[in-house]
Design a protein around this motif. Structure first.
Motif, PDB file in Angstrom:
ATOM      1  N   UNK A  42       0.826  -1.214   0.000  1.00 41.82           N
ATOM      2  CA  UNK A  42       0.000   0.000   0.000  1.00 41.82           C
ATOM      3  C   UNK A  42       0.858   1.261   0.000  1.00 41.82           C
ATOM      4  N   UNK A  43       2.150   1.100   0.226  1.00 47.46           N
ATOM      5  CA  UNK A  43       3.082   2.223   0.294  1.00 47.46           C
ATOM      6  C   UNK A  43       4.056   2.161  -0.867  1.00 47.46           C
ATOM      7  N   UNK A  44       4.532   3.330  -1.281  1.00 50.53           N
ATOM      8  CA  UNK A  44       5.515   3.388  -2.352  1.00 50.53           C
ATOM      9  C   UNK A  44       6.313   4.679  -2.225  1.00 50.53           C
ATOM     10  N   UNK A  45       7.614   4.620  -2.497  1.00 53.16           N
ATOM     11  CA  UNK A  45       8.396   5.859  -2.517  1.00 53.16           C
ATOM     12  C   UNK A  45       7.904   6.836  -3.582  1.00 53.16           C
ATOM     13  N   UNK A  46       7.215   6.325  -4.600  1.00 56.70           N
ATOM     14  CA  UNK A  46       6.627   7.174  -5.639  1.00 56.70           C
ATOM     15  C   UNK A  46       5.140   7.405  -5.397  1.00 56.70           C
ATOM     16  N   UNK A  47       4.680   7.126  -4.175  1.00 58.17           N
ATOM     17  CA  UNK A  47       3.264   7.246  -3.852  1.00 58.17           C
ATOM     18  C   UNK A  47       2.840   8.674  -3.599  1.00 58.17           C
ATOM     19  N   UNK A  48       1.670   8.785  -3.047  1.00 58.65           N
ATOM     20  CA  UNK A  48       1.109  10.090  -2.740  1.00 58.65           C
ATOM     21  C   UNK A  48       0.183  10.568  -3.834  1.00 58.65           C
ATOM     22  N   UNK A  49      -0.193  11.803  -3.738  1.00 58.79           N
ATOM     23  CA  UNK A  49      -1.129  12.358  -4.706  1.00 58.79           C
ATOM     24  C   UNK A  49      -2.536  11.878  -4.420  1.00 58.79           C
ATOM     25  N   UNK A  50      -3.306  11.707  -5.475  1.00 58.79           N
ATOM     26  CA  UNK A  50      -4.698  11.294  -5.350  1.00 58.79           C
ATOM     27  C   UNK A  50      -4.988  10.137  -6.286  1.00 58.79           C
ATOM     28  N   UNK A  51      -5.998   9.355  -5.975  1.00 57.05           N
ATOM     29  CA  UNK A  51      -6.392   8.280  -6.890  1.00 57.05           C
ATOM     30  C   UNK A  51      -7.022   8.859  -8.148  1.00 57.05           C
ATOM     31  N   UNK A  52      -7.136   8.014  -9.155  1.00 54.25           N
ATOM     32  CA  UNK A  52      -7.740   8.434 -10.425  1.00 54.25           C
ATOM     33  C   UNK A  52      -8.793   7.402 -10.830  1.00 54.25           C
ATOM     34  N   UNK A  53      -9.489   7.696 -11.903  1.00 58.10           N
ATOM     35  CA  UNK A  53     -10.400   6.744 -12.518  1.00 58.10           C
ATOM     36  C   UNK A  53     -11.552   6.309 -11.633  1.00 58.10           C
ATOM     37  N   UNK A  54     -11.912   5.031 -11.787  1.00 55.07           N
ATOM     38  CA  UNK A  54     -13.071   4.480 -11.083  1.00 55.07           C
ATOM     39  C   UNK A  54     -12.907   4.546  -9.568  1.00 55.07           C
ATOM     40  N   UNK A  55     -11.690   4.367  -9.076  1.00 59.43           N
ATOM     41  CA  UNK A  55     -11.455   4.444  -7.630  1.00 59.43           C
ATOM     42  C   UNK A  55     -11.732   5.852  -7.130  1.00 59.43           C
ATOM     43  N   UNK A  56     -11.247   6.858  -7.824  1.00 58.04           N
ATOM     44  CA  UNK A  56     -11.496   8.247  -7.427  1.00 58.04           C
ATOM     45  C   UNK A  56     -12.986   8.550  -7.442  1.00 58.04           C
ATOM     46  N   UNK A  57     -13.685   8.036  -8.432  1.00 58.72           N
ATOM     47  CA  UNK A  57     -15.134   8.246  -8.513  1.00 58.72           C
ATOM     48  C   UNK A  57     -15.852   7.587  -7.346  1.00 58.72           C
ATOM     49  N   UNK A  58     -15.425   6.376  -6.980  1.00 57.29           N
ATOM     50  CA  UNK A  58     -16.058   5.676  -5.856  1.00 57.29           C
ATOM     51  C   UNK A  58     -15.807   6.410  -4.540  1.00 57.29           C
ATOM     52  N   UNK A  59     -14.595   6.929  -4.364  1.00 61.85           N
ATOM     53  CA  UNK A  59     -14.272   7.690  -3.151  1.00 61.85           C
ATOM     54  C   UNK A  59     -15.113   8.964  -3.096  1.00 61.85           C
ATOM     55  N   UNK A  60     -15.222   9.661  -4.211  1.00 66.37           N
ATOM     56  CA  UNK A  60     -16.017  10.892  -4.247  1.00 66.37           C
ATOM     57  C   UNK A  60     -17.497  10.596  -4.016  1.00 66.37           C
ATOM     58  N   UNK A  61     -17.985   9.500  -4.566  1.00 65.09           N
ATOM     59  CA  UNK A  61     -19.396   9.141  -4.382  1.00 65.09           C
ATOM     60  C   UNK A  61     -19.698   8.836  -2.916  1.00 65.09           C
ATOM     61  N   UNK A  62     -18.767   8.224  -2.223  1.00 64.95           N
ATOM     62  CA  UNK A  62     -19.005   7.844  -0.829  1.00 64.95           C
ATOM     63  C   UNK A  62     -18.702   8.985   0.143  1.00 64.95           C
ATOM     64  N   UNK A  63     -17.636   9.738  -0.090  1.00 63.41           N
ATOM     65  CA  UNK A  63     -17.176  10.714   0.902  1.00 63.41           C
ATOM     66  C   UNK A  63     -17.372  12.170   0.475  1.00 63.41           C
ATOM     67  N   UNK A  64     -17.707  12.413  -0.765  1.00 59.19           N
ATOM     68  CA  UNK A  64     -17.904  13.771  -1.240  1.00 59.19           C
ATOM     69  C   UNK A  64     -16.717  14.325  -1.987  1.00 59.19           C
ATOM     70  N   UNK A  65     -15.530  14.093  -1.471  1.00 59.48           N
ATOM     71  CA  UNK A  65     -14.303  14.555  -2.117  1.00 59.48           C
ATOM     72  C   UNK A  65     -13.134  13.766  -1.533  1.00 59.48           C
ATOM     73  N   UNK A  66     -11.991  13.898  -2.182  1.00 60.15           N
ATOM     74  CA  UNK A  66     -10.800  13.231  -1.673  1.00 60.15           C
ATOM     75  C   UNK A  66     -10.399  13.809  -0.316  1.00 60.15           C
ATOM     76  N   UNK A  67     -10.494  15.124  -0.150  1.00 52.23           N
ATOM     77  CA  UNK A  67     -10.161  15.751   1.138  1.00 52.23           C
ATOM     78  C   UNK A  67     -11.082  15.253   2.247  1.00 52.23           C
ATOM     79  N   UNK A  68     -12.358  15.104   1.948  1.00 55.56           N
ATOM     80  CA  UNK A  68     -13.296  14.578   2.957  1.00 55.56           C
ATOM     81  C   UNK A  68     -12.998  13.117   3.272  1.00 55.56           C
ATOM     82  N   UNK A  69     -12.566  12.369   2.265  1.00 53.62           N
ATOM     83  CA  UNK A  69     -12.141  10.987   2.497  1.00 53.62           C
ATOM     84  C   UNK A  69     -10.949  10.946   3.450  1.00 53.62           C
TER      85      UNK A  69
END
Length: 192
Positions: A80-107
């Motif tokens: 779940x960790x990577x030295x190149x990690x961080x940022x925000x998810x994209x695609x279907x995962x980002x949409x699912x997070x936004x649908x459930x929590x409202x936004x990535x920041x709220x997640x």
């Protein structure tokens, strides 16, 4: 089957400055290794010898469950960790997070609040049966796969995960984790 300590997917220094090589030496090199050794000792000569980690988790109880689940949880967490990690998810995962929590920041806020629970364990992002996402806290060694759930992201909130770097400041550790999240791995879990 004898279980082996899986290799880290990066060098021990690779997560610095967020997670130090010193922490990984202890946490991975000693703690995770001890779970693997104890698991091997517990399954030797039993009907569970030769079974997969997942099979042991879904059938065992007590200390055997704890050791098998901790081996699985830690192995999953390293990915779940990577030295190149961080940022925000994209695609279907980002949409699912936004649908459930409202936004990535709220997640992130909801995840941090969930991970602030009292005691030891894990905080997870899991896929729901409807194809959405949900947060889940598990205590001690418990793991979503023991309950037929699909884990996407795990964060270890046992003190050994962060004490050398952050002492008792779990919120600082949780904030640092966001710079390391391997969203590619999380998305692969979501899409699988």
């Amino acid at each position: 089957m004898v279980f082996e300590l899986p290799a880290l997917p990066y060098d021990r220094q690779a997560l610095e400055p967020h997670i130090s090589a010193r922490t990984l030496d202890y946490y991975y090199g000693r703690h995770h290794r001890a779970h693997v050794a104890r698991l091997n000792a517990l399954v030797a000569g039993t009907e569970l010898a030769g079974r997969s980690l997942e099979e042991i988790i879904t059938t065992a109880r007590g200390e055997l469950f704890d050791q098998a689940a901790e081996v699985w949880n830690h192995t999953f967490f390293w990915h779940c960790l990577s030295p190149q990690g961080g940022g925000e998810p994209a695609g279907a995962l980002a949409q699912a997070i936004a649908a459930r929590f409202g936004s990535f920041e709220e997640f992130k806020e909801a995840f941090g609040a969930a991970a602030a629970h009292f005691g030891s364990g894990w905080t997870w992002l899991v896929r729901t049966t409807e194809g959405g996402v949900e947060l889940l806290n598990t205590r001690n060694a418990d793991t979503p796969i023991a309950h037929g759930q699909t884990p996407l992201l795990a964060v270890d909130v046992w003190e050994h995960a962060y004490y050398l770097d952050y002492q008792n400041a779990r919120p600082a550790y949780l904030e640092a984790i966001w710079a390391l999240v391997n969203w590619e791995f999380v998305a692969q879990n979501f899409e699988a």
